[in-house]
Scaffold this active site. Structure first.
Site, short mmCIF file in Angstrom:
data_model
loop_
_atom_site.label_atom_id
_atom_site.label_comp_id
_atom_site.label_asym_id
_atom_site.label_seq_id
_atom_site.Cartn_x
_atom_site.Cartn_y
_atom_site.Cartn_z
N GLY A 31 -70.27 18.87 -97.59
CA GLY A 31 -70.01 18.99 -99.02
C GLY A 31 -70.19 20.40 -99.54
N LEU A 33 -67.94 21.96 -101.23
CA LEU A 33 -66.73 22.42 -100.54
C LEU A 33 -66.20 23.74 -101.11
CD1 LEU A 33 -64.82 19.02 -100.16
CD2 LEU A 33 -66.48 20.07 -98.62
N ASP A 35 -63.07 27.12 -99.92
CA ASP A 35 -61.74 27.25 -99.33
C ASP A 35 -61.73 27.12 -97.80
OD1 ASP A 35 -60.66 27.46 -101.79
OD2 ASP A 35 -60.13 29.59 -101.67
N GLY A 36 -62.88 27.33 -97.16
CA GLY A 36 -62.95 27.12 -95.70
C GLY A 36 -62.76 25.65 -95.38
N HIS A 37 -63.50 24.80 -96.10
CA HIS A 37 -63.32 23.35 -95.92
C HIS A 37 -61.89 22.94 -96.27
CE1 HIS A 37 -67.76 23.56 -97.02
NE2 HIS A 37 -67.80 22.93 -95.86
N GLN A 153 -70.97 25.17 -82.66
CA GLN A 153 -70.74 23.76 -83.00
C GLN A 153 -69.43 23.27 -82.37
OE1 GLN A 153 -71.75 21.93 -86.90
NE2 GLN A 153 -69.58 22.19 -87.30
N MET A 184 -66.74 32.42 -95.72
CA MET A 184 -67.13 31.45 -96.75
C MET A 184 -68.13 30.46 -96.18
SD MET A 184 -63.83 30.65 -99.01
CE MET A 184 -63.00 32.00 -99.84
N SER A 186 -71.19 27.34 -97.69
CA SER A 186 -71.89 26.72 -98.82
C SER A 186 -73.18 27.48 -99.11
CB SER A 186 -72.21 25.26 -98.50
OG SER A 186 -71.03 24.60 -98.11
P1 AMP Z 1 -70.24 22.37 -93.27
O1 AMP Z 1 -69.98 21.66 -94.55
O2 AMP Z 1 -70.84 23.73 -93.45
O3 AMP Z 1 -70.96 21.51 -92.26
O4 AMP Z 1 -68.82 22.66 -92.63
C1 AMP Z 1 -67.89 21.62 -92.41
C2 AMP Z 1 -66.75 22.14 -91.59
O5 AMP Z 1 -66.12 23.23 -92.28
C3 AMP Z 1 -67.22 22.71 -90.22
O6 AMP Z 1 -66.27 22.36 -89.23
C4 AMP Z 1 -67.24 24.19 -90.49
O7 AMP Z 1 -67.07 24.96 -89.32
C5 AMP Z 1 -66.06 24.35 -91.42
N1 AMP Z 1 -66.19 25.59 -92.18
C6 AMP Z 1 -67.27 26.02 -92.89
N2 AMP Z 1 -67.04 27.25 -93.39
C7 AMP Z 1 -65.79 27.61 -92.99
C8 AMP Z 1 -64.98 28.77 -93.18
N3 AMP Z 1 -65.40 29.82 -93.89
N4 AMP Z 1 -63.75 28.79 -92.62
C9 AMP Z 1 -63.31 27.73 -91.90
N5 AMP Z 1 -64.02 26.62 -91.67
C10 AMP Z 1 -65.25 26.55 -92.22
#
Ligand code: AMP
Length: 293
Positions: A31, A33, A35-37, A153, A184, A186
Site C-alpha cells: 500500500g 501506492l 507511480d512505481g506500484h 526480493q 520511488m 513508500s
Molecule cells: P511494496 O509496497 O514496497 O512492498 O512494493 C510492492 C511492489 O512494488 C514490489 O514488487 C516492489 O518492488 C514494487 N515497487 C516498489 N517501488 C517501486 C519502484 N520505484 N519502481 C518499480 N516498482 C516498485
C-alpha cells in the site's frame, strides 16, 4: 473494481474472473501506492485479461525494531489508484485474516536470502517468502508482477516459484524514479525536505558506476568506488556491493553483465535501497518478462 477483505471472498472473485479471463495478473503491495506500484498495475493490465492487486502491510517481514507501526497506510487513496490503473479486484485483508491464530508454517528461502538485506534484516525474506506464497496460493494468478527496485526480493521469489513448483510466471518491472533519480518508495514519505535532497546522491552514485561501466570499466572495486564517491551525503551506507543480478552471488574477477550494484543506506532514520543493473541493455529482454529461471 471490487474490494474484498477475506480469503473466502477473494477466492470467490478470482473463480469468477477465471471463468471470464484467460490470463490473471497479480500485483502484491504494502500500500501507500506511488507511480512505481502503478507501473506494475499498468503492466499487468496491459499483459493480462484481469488484474488482482493486494494491499497488506505484512508484519512477518518487519524486525522488532523496524517501522511496522509507522508504515504509511491510506486504503481509500490506494483503492482509487488501483481502480484508475485498471485493477479488477483489490484484496485488503486484516492481519488476523492473513495469519489466523495458531499459524506456524513459514517458508525458508535459503541462501539467496542471506546476503545484502537478508544479512541486515534477519527473518525479513522468510516473512516475504511466506506472505508471497500465501498470496499466490490465494489468488492463483498466471503472472505475478514485482519491481526490480527490490532486486533481492525478485531473486527470492524466482527461487521460491522454481523450487516449490508454483505455476506462475514472475515478471520483473523496471524501477520508477523521481525526476532527480531517487527510486520511488513508500518510505520516501519519512524524509524531511533536507534529507530528501541528500537521498538523491544514491542514484547519482549508481549512475556514476553505470557510466564507468559504459566507458569500459570492468573492475568491481573501481565500479564500487565510482559509486561510493557520490554517495557521501547519506548518514550511513549499510552496504554497497556488486553481485550477479540473477543469483546475487558476489562478482569475482572482471564484471560480466548482468551484474547488479546494490545499495542500502540510512538518510536520517530512513533506510533506502536501490540498485542498477550493469550491462542493462544486454539483459533488458530477459529482465522485463523474466520467467522463473
Ligand atoms: P511494496 O509496497 O514496497 O512492498 O512494493 C510492492 C511492489 O512494488 C514490489 O514488487 C516492489 O518492488 C514494487 N515497487 C516498489 N517501488 C517501486 C519502484 N520505484 N519502481 C518499480 N516498482 C516498485
Amino acid at each position: 473494481m471490487l474490494i474484498v477483505q477475506t480469503v473466502e471472498e477473494l477466492r470467490q472473485e478470482t473463480r469468477r474472473l477465471r471463468r471470464e479471463a484467460r490470463r490473471i495478473g497479480f500485483v502484491p503491495t504494502m500500500g501507500s501506492l506511488h507511480d512505481g506500484h502503478l507501473s506494475l498495475i499498468l503492466e499487468s493490465a496491459s499483459r493480462c485479461d484481469a488484474t488482482v492487486a493486494s494491499v497488506f502491510v505484512n508484519p512477518t517481514q518487519f524486525g522488532p525494531t523496524e517501522d511496522l507501526a509507522a508504515y504509511p497506510r491510506d486504503l481509500d487513496r490506494d483503492a482509487r489508484i488501483c481502480r484508475d490503473g485498471g485493477v479488477d479486484v483489490l484484496f485488503a485483508p486484516s492481519v488476523e485474516e492473513m495469519y489466523p491464530e495458531g499459524a506456524t508454517c513459514f517458508v525458508d528461502p535459503g541462501p539467496v536470502a542471506e546476503p545484502l538485506c537478508g544479512a541486515v534484516r534477519p527473518g525479513h525474506f522468510r516473512g516475504v517468502a511466506t506472505v508471497v506464497t500465501k498470496l499466490l496460493n490465494m489468488v492463483q494468478p498466471d503472472v505475478a508482477f514485482f519491481g526490480r527496485k527490490d532486486l533481492q526480493q525478485c531473486a527470492v521469489i524466482r527461487r521460491l516459484v522454481r523450487d516449490l513448483d508454483m505455476p506462475v510466471e514472475v515478471a520483473v518491472v523496471p524501477t520508477v524514479r523521481e525526476p532527480d533519480g531517487l527510486a520511488m518508495s513508500s518510505r520516501n514519505a519519512y524524509l524531511s525536505p533536507e534529507e530528501r535532497r541528500r537521498a538523491a546522491c544514491l542514484y547519482r552514485g549508481l549512475a556514476a558506476a553505470a557510466a564507468a561501466y559504459g566507458r569500459g570499466e570492468r573492475r568491481p572495486e573501481a565500479l564500487v568506488a565510482a559509486a561510493a564517491r557520490q554517495m557521501t551525503e547519506v548518514d550511513r551506507l549499510q552496504y554497497l556491493e556488486l553481485r550477479d543480478a540473477w543469483t546475487l552471488e558476489p562478482v569475482t574477477g572482471f564484471v560480466e553483465a548482468p551484474a547488479a550494484l546494490c545499495v542500502a543506506a540510512f538518510v536520517g532514520r530512513t533506510r533506502l535501497i536501490d540498485n542498477v543493473v550493469l550491462g542493462e541493455r544486454e539483459a533488458e529482454a530477459g529482465w522485463r518478462y523474466s520467467l522463473s529461471a
